[in-house]
Scaffold this motif. Structure first.
Motif, PDB file in Angstrom:
ATOM      1  N   LEU A  11       0.551  -1.300  -0.096  1.00 29.32           N
ATOM      2  CA  LEU A  11      -0.035  -0.408  -0.006  1.00 29.32           C
ATOM      3  C   LEU A  11       0.689   0.854   0.407  1.00 29.32           C
ATOM      4  N   LEU A  12       1.706   1.118   0.271  1.00 36.39           N
ATOM      5  CA  LEU A  12       2.924   2.483   0.732  1.00 36.39           C
ATOM      6  C   LEU A  12       3.480   2.947  -0.838  1.00 36.39           C
ATOM      7  N   GLY A  13       3.768   1.785  -1.811  1.00 28.89           N
ATOM      8  CA  GLY A  13       4.457   1.253  -2.515  1.00 28.89           C
ATOM      9  C   GLY A  13       3.799   2.196  -3.183  1.00 28.89           C
ATOM     10  N   VAL A  14       2.223   1.523  -3.612  1.00 29.82           N
ATOM     11  CA  VAL A  14       1.287   1.952  -4.346  1.00 29.82           C
ATOM     12  C   VAL A  14       1.265   3.484  -4.468  1.00 29.82           C
ATOM     13  N   THR A  15       1.082   3.681  -3.515  1.00 24.15           N
ATOM     14  CA  THR A  15       0.547   5.546  -2.873  1.00 24.15           C
ATOM     15  C   THR A  15       1.915   6.462  -3.177  1.00 24.15           C
ATOM     16  N   LEU A  16       2.858   6.029  -3.007  1.00 28.52           N
ATOM     17  CA  LEU A  16       4.343   7.076  -3.319  1.00 28.52           C
ATOM     18  C   LEU A  16       4.466   6.854  -5.023  1.00 28.52           C
ATOM     19  N   VAL A  17       4.187   5.844  -5.976  1.00 29.77           N
ATOM     20  CA  VAL A  17       4.696   5.200  -7.089  1.00 29.77           C
ATOM     21  C   VAL A  17       3.241   6.164  -8.122  1.00 29.77           C
ATOM     22  N   THR A  18       2.060   5.879  -7.365  1.00 28.65           N
ATOM     23  CA  THR A  18       1.047   6.402  -7.970  1.00 28.65           C
ATOM     24  C   THR A  18       1.527   8.283  -8.353  1.00 28.65           C
ATOM     25  N   ARG A  19       1.971   8.637  -7.099  1.00 29.87           N
ATOM     26  CA  ARG A  19       1.801  10.168  -6.746  1.00 29.87           C
ATOM     27  C   ARG A  19       3.126  10.432  -7.958  1.00 29.87           C
ATOM     28  N   LEU A  20       4.183   9.748  -7.900  1.00 28.76           N
ATOM     29  CA  LEU A  20       5.068   9.630  -8.706  1.00 28.76           C
ATOM     30  C   LEU A  20       5.017   9.726 -10.105  1.00 28.76           C
ATOM     31  N   LEU A  21       3.825   8.643 -10.192  1.00 28.85           N
ATOM     32  CA  LEU A  21       3.073   8.485 -11.853  1.00 28.85           C
ATOM     33  C   LEU A  21       2.826   9.453 -12.413  1.00 28.85           C
ATOM     34  N   SER A  22       2.208  10.348 -11.574  1.00 29.00           N
ATOM     35  CA  SER A  22       1.052  11.364 -11.757  1.00 29.00           C
ATOM     36  C   SER A  22       1.492  12.288 -11.796  1.00 29.00           C
TER      37      SER A  22
END
Length: 467
Positions: A11-22
């Protein structure tokens, strides 16, 4: 803690990577992001790293330059685009997450839970990747307060790091960081040691002289250089931005915009929705576990009260201020994340609600990006309008030139006052019909635009957007 760590890490990785990709998925929108992004672009183009510029040759005295330095370095690395100006702010957010996780683990609680709560708090997730001043301020304040607490417990090195955090804050948003840290530290020290005892503790446990030298050596040279470069900066920034902006409702001295005029106490409402969903969950957890508070925590550590003062310091400062924004609550969010980790420290396997809440936030972020891409972003930014314009063809704004127009035209879109346009067009022989120009200049319609191409030149008329 018996939470399923694999799921939490995912969940932490998905959150941070999602923000990065956005970061590059939507345009810089007026006014805040486009304004600060354009200042960074100007900094790189003009090679003026001392004074951020509101426009070519117009100094921006409203904030110190750390936000512009960050985005300008991104431009140096990745070119002039949205990802470049946002990436350093995302990286600062990741540093805060790591710092808070380390602190939570050091004091005996779950760093992973703290990191997940912090990264899925609404205002933090947005700010960690937005071209604003607030994430750099939060980094400085978090380092200052964590350093203070660990130095109070006996680590002199962390005392020096606390002063480094203050220096970062001074370059991010100015003396405000000292006020915020003071609101957290002073009452906490007095509560634990009394007034005279607090002075003794500060002198005995903290590297006051060496720390102040570190803080001054890092931050003061820029203030001196900025005043020398553009005299008058210190008076405007210290008196205007740090006193009048917050105590004078609808302050008219703002050189760069319109002061906000919120009702007193609105900052608490801002906290409630900006720090959601955890701002809604924290009071419930606190009430349900009020009898267990302090169990497993050394009462001499003062950890709970320290975190409460840290979390509340922005709201205490801005309670009686009218010129405020929701992002002003951000510096207290790291403390909230550690508090929630403490309140969840006795949880067993009954943690599905925590995973669900944490997982909803990145989904909402994706939804927000899709919503912006569906047309909202284009209504608040001139990126699409300028995308297909030949940069060799002059472009003019009448009445108002938004910062997105400056950024996406690389500063080439010129601004003409209404009274200048008729004479300018007549001399340039761009338009033969005077009535057509007058109709645009005096139009009271909103969101209107007219493109006229004659003699291989373009005149772009933009009416002011509704507020």
């Amino acid at each position: 803690m018996s939470f399923n760590r694999v799921h939490l890490w995912i969940l932490l990785g998905v959150t941070l990577v999602t923000r990065l990709l956005s970061l590059g998925a939507y345009p810089l929108m007026d006014t805040t992001e486009a304004r600060y992004g354009e200042m960074a672009r100007l900094m790189v183009e003009t090679n003026n790293w001392i004074t951020p510029q509101f426009d070519y040759g117009v100094p921006f005295w409203g904030k110190p330059p750390l936000f512009a330095w960050m985005s300008a370095l991104g431009i140096k690395l990745f070119g002039v685009n949205e990802f470049a100006v946002r990436f350093p702010h995302w990286l600062a957010g990741v540093l805060i997450v790591g710092l808070v996780a380390y602190f939570a683990k050091r004091v005996g609680f779950s760093g992973l839970v703290s990191a997940l709560v912090l990264s899925t708090s609404g205002v933090f997730l947005i700010s960690a990747g937005a071209v604003m001043t607030d994430i750099a301020l939060t980094l400085g304040m978090s380092l200052a307060l964590i350093g203070f607490y660990l130095c109070w417990q006996g680590s002199k090195l962390w005392g020096y790091l606390a002063f480094l955090g203050l220096a970062i804050g001074l370059l991010a948003k100015g003396p405000l960081v000292i006020v915020l840290v003071g609101l957290a530290v002073v009452p906490w020290l007095v509560m634990h040691h009394g007034f005279l005892g607090s002075l003794k503790v500060l002198w005995q446990r903290f590297p006051m002289v060496g720390g102040l030298l570190v803080m001054g050596a890092i931050s003061i040279p820029w203030y001196i250089a900025a005043e020398r470069a553009t005299p008058g900066f210190l008076n405007y920034f210290i008196i205007g931005e740090h006193i009048k902006r917050f105590v004078v409702s609808g302050w008219q001295g703002d050189l760069y915009g319109t002061a906000h005029n919120e009702a007193r106490g609105t900052i608490w409402y801002f906290w409630l929705y900006a720090a959601a969903p955890w701002s809604l969950i924290l009071p419930i957890l606190w009430w349900n576990k009020r009898k267990q508070l302090g169990i497993g925590i050394d009462p001499e550590s003062g950890l709970l009260s320290f975190l409460v003062f840290w979390m509340l310091s922005p709201m205490l400062l801005f309670t009686f201020a009218g010129n405020i924004l929701p992002a002003y609550v951000l510096p207290g969010i790291p403390a909230m994340s550690v508090l929630i980790a403490i309140l969840l420290s006795d949880e067993g396997n009954d943690n599905q609600w925590f995973k669900i809440v944490s997982g909803v936030v990145p989904i909402l972020l994706l939804g927000a990006v899709i919503f912006i891409q569906s047309g909202t972003g284009n209504r608040r930014s001139d990126k699409a309008l300028l995308r297909d314009i030949d940069p060799s063809v002059p472009t003019y704004y009448i009445g108002r030139r938004p910062f997105s127009g400056q950024f996406y035209s690389s500063g080439k879109a010129k601004y003409l006052q209404n009274y200048e346009i008729l004479d300018h067009l007549k001399r340039a022989q761009l338009i033969g019909k005077k009535e057509a120009v007058e109709e645009v200049v005096h139009s009271k319609k909103m969101n209107c635009s007219i493109d006229t191409v004659e003699h291989s030149r373009r005149v772009l008329y933009r009416c002011e957007r509704p507020r």
